[in-house]
Design a protein around this motif. Structure first.
Motif, short mmCIF file in Angstrom:
data_model
loop_
_atom_site.label_atom_id
_atom_site.label_comp_id
_atom_site.label_asym_id
_atom_site.label_seq_id
_atom_site.Cartn_x
_atom_site.Cartn_y
_atom_site.Cartn_z
N GLN A 83 -30.92 0.06 21.08
CA GLN A 83 -29.69 -0.35 20.40
C GLN A 83 -29.46 -1.86 20.54
O GLN A 83 -29.15 -2.55 19.56
CB GLN A 83 -28.49 0.41 20.97
CG GLN A 83 -27.17 0.07 20.29
CD GLN A 83 -26.01 0.89 20.84
OE1 GLN A 83 -26.20 1.81 21.62
NE2 GLN A 83 -24.81 0.55 20.42
N ARG A 84 -29.62 -2.38 21.79
CA ARG A 84 -29.41 -3.81 21.99
C ARG A 84 -30.52 -4.63 21.34
O ARG A 84 -30.27 -5.73 20.82
CB ARG A 84 -29.31 -4.13 23.48
CG ARG A 84 -28.05 -3.59 24.13
CD ARG A 84 -27.90 -4.07 25.56
NE ARG A 84 -27.62 -5.49 25.65
CZ ARG A 84 -26.40 -6.02 25.60
NH1 ARG A 84 -25.34 -5.25 25.44
NH2 ARG A 84 -26.23 -7.33 25.70
N LYS A 122 -32.18 -3.84 18.60
CA LYS A 122 -31.91 -3.87 17.16
C LYS A 122 -30.76 -4.82 16.84
O LYS A 122 -30.78 -5.52 15.82
CB LYS A 122 -31.60 -2.46 16.66
CG LYS A 122 -32.80 -1.53 16.64
CD LYS A 122 -32.39 -0.14 16.18
CE LYS A 122 -33.60 0.80 16.13
NZ LYS A 122 -33.22 2.18 15.72
N GLN A 123 -29.74 -4.83 17.71
CA GLN A 123 -28.62 -5.73 17.49
C GLN A 123 -29.06 -7.19 17.58
O GLN A 123 -28.64 -8.03 16.77
CB GLN A 123 -27.51 -5.46 18.51
CG GLN A 123 -26.21 -6.22 18.26
CD GLN A 123 -25.14 -5.87 19.28
OE1 GLN A 123 -25.33 -5.01 20.14
NE2 GLN A 123 -24.00 -6.53 19.18
N ARG A 150 -30.98 -8.00 14.40
CA ARG A 150 -30.08 -8.20 13.26
C ARG A 150 -29.44 -9.59 13.33
O ARG A 150 -29.29 -10.27 12.30
CB ARG A 150 -29.00 -7.12 13.24
CG ARG A 150 -29.48 -5.76 12.77
CD ARG A 150 -28.32 -4.85 12.42
NE ARG A 150 -27.46 -4.59 13.58
CZ ARG A 150 -27.63 -3.57 14.42
NH1 ARG A 150 -28.64 -2.73 14.25
NH2 ARG A 150 -26.79 -3.40 15.43
N LYS A 151 -29.07 -10.00 14.53
CA LYS A 151 -28.47 -11.32 14.70
C LYS A 151 -29.47 -12.41 14.29
O LYS A 151 -29.13 -13.35 13.56
CB LYS A 151 -28.03 -11.51 16.15
CG LYS A 151 -27.58 -12.89 16.52
CD LYS A 151 -26.31 -13.30 15.80
CE LYS A 151 -25.11 -12.53 16.29
NZ LYS A 151 -23.86 -13.08 15.70
N HIS A 179 -21.44 -11.57 24.99
CA HIS A 179 -21.57 -10.46 24.06
C HIS A 179 -22.48 -10.93 22.94
O HIS A 179 -22.41 -12.10 22.52
CB HIS A 179 -20.20 -10.04 23.50
CG HIS A 179 -19.25 -9.54 24.54
ND1 HIS A 179 -19.37 -8.29 25.11
CD2 HIS A 179 -18.18 -10.13 25.12
CE1 HIS A 179 -18.40 -8.13 26.00
NE2 HIS A 179 -17.66 -9.23 26.03
N ASP A 208 -22.37 -10.56 19.90
CA ASP A 208 -21.67 -11.07 18.72
C ASP A 208 -21.30 -12.54 18.84
O ASP A 208 -21.02 -13.20 17.83
CB ASP A 208 -20.39 -10.25 18.48
CG ASP A 208 -20.68 -8.84 17.99
OD1 ASP A 208 -21.81 -8.63 17.48
OD2 ASP A 208 -19.81 -7.96 18.11
#
Length: 295
Positions: free
Chosen positions: A104-105, A107-108, A111-112, A285, A287
């Motif tokens: 999950q991390r 892939k995140q 994406r970033k 984070h 984001d």
């Protein structure tokens, strides 16, 4: 025999005094099917300091290519947010290495990166070259300065790790291991030429590194970093040539460090993704990362 997992490299059965225990473990693994585990052991436990320095140098190498340095100069990221740009790149790659590109991390983080790169018109060859530096620069660095040379399993595992990351970033036509290394060398021979954008971005990065040290040491650090670069890199940046004794001193110091580490007990705790970042002293984070959030 049961399948090996990452926890095996820190379990009580592991003898930290047996310096080559993990190398024997790595040779029992499949570098195609278990490349992520091999990469984590190699980058996080066997050579964390070397991988960090080599990947810093890999990033530095890319600034010798005018099409890449011009883009970075245009964005202003290295001129105005040098530390954050450095930390963000480091964090994203460490997240993928530590957790896996399909986690999950991971892939995140991918994406970033894809959103950041998607804002600009970057040619596939430039992306291929940057990817190749992340594969081959650590291999060359560790072979020259590490406490041991990388095994063939570690080399192929690193290639497989980054090949799959590259594919998930939309990079196409990634060659096989040997051909990719040839591409890396041929690309540098053709594209390492001086440009003012190389000099400006390279100097911004050099100032960043020097800023990590007390002011009285910064001139020495600057000369040491430049002395540690290949002549082709110095010419592409327009940096003055160091004295012969300076290049010998840097090389000798790095080899000495590797020799000392060879005598130490094996590391029991992975360092992959655990270093503190100057831009995020209280943690981060995902984001928060990247130019998309800059004003």
């Amino acid at each position: 025999m049961r399948a090996l997992s990452e926890s095996d490299v820190v379990e009580p059965w592991f003898d930290p005094l047996a310096r080559y225990s993990r190398l024997r473990l790595i040779r029992r693994l499949d570098p195609e099917r278990e490349h992520t585990l091999i990469y984590r052991i190699s980058a996080g436990m066997e050579f964390p300091w070397d991988y960090t320095r080599a990947l810093e140098l890999a990033l530095f190498r890319t600034f010798c290519v005018p099409s890449i340095s011009e883009l970075l100069q245009h964005t202003g990221e290295f001129a105005h947010r040098t530390q954050k740009r450095y930390d963000d790149t480091s964090v994203l790659m460490e997240e993928i290495g530590r957790h896996g590109y399909d986690s999950q991390r991971g892939k995140q983080a991918l994406r970033k990166m894809n959103r950041m790169h998607g804002r600009y018109d970057i040619g596939n060859d430039d992306m291929l070259y940057v990817l190749s530096t992340f594969v081959y620069e650590p291999i060359r660095w560790i072979d020259a300065y590490g406490w041991r040379r990388l095994s063939e399993h570690e080399r192929i595992a690193a290639y497989n790790h980054y090949r799959r990351i590259g594919a998930r970033m939309g990079i196409h036509s990634i060659p096989g291991y040997a051909e990719f290394e040839r591409f890396n060398r041929e690309y540098e021979a053709e594209h390492f030429v001086f440009a003012e954008s190389n000099r400006e971005v390279g100097q911004d990065n050099l100032d960043l590194v020097c800023g990590w040290f007390p002011r009285p040491l910064r001139r020495v650090v600057s000369r040491g970093v430049i002395a540690g670069l290949e002549p082709e890199m110095r010419r592409a940046f327009g940096f003055a040539e160091p004295r012969n004794w300076e290049t010998r001193a840097v090389s000798t110091a790095l080899r000495l460090r590797g020799g000392i580490e060879r005598l130490l007990p094996a590391r029991r705790v992975s360092r992959l993704g655990r270093g503190k970042k100057r831009s995020y002293p209280n943690g981060y984070h995902l984001d928060e990362l990247g130019v998309l959030n800059s004003g």
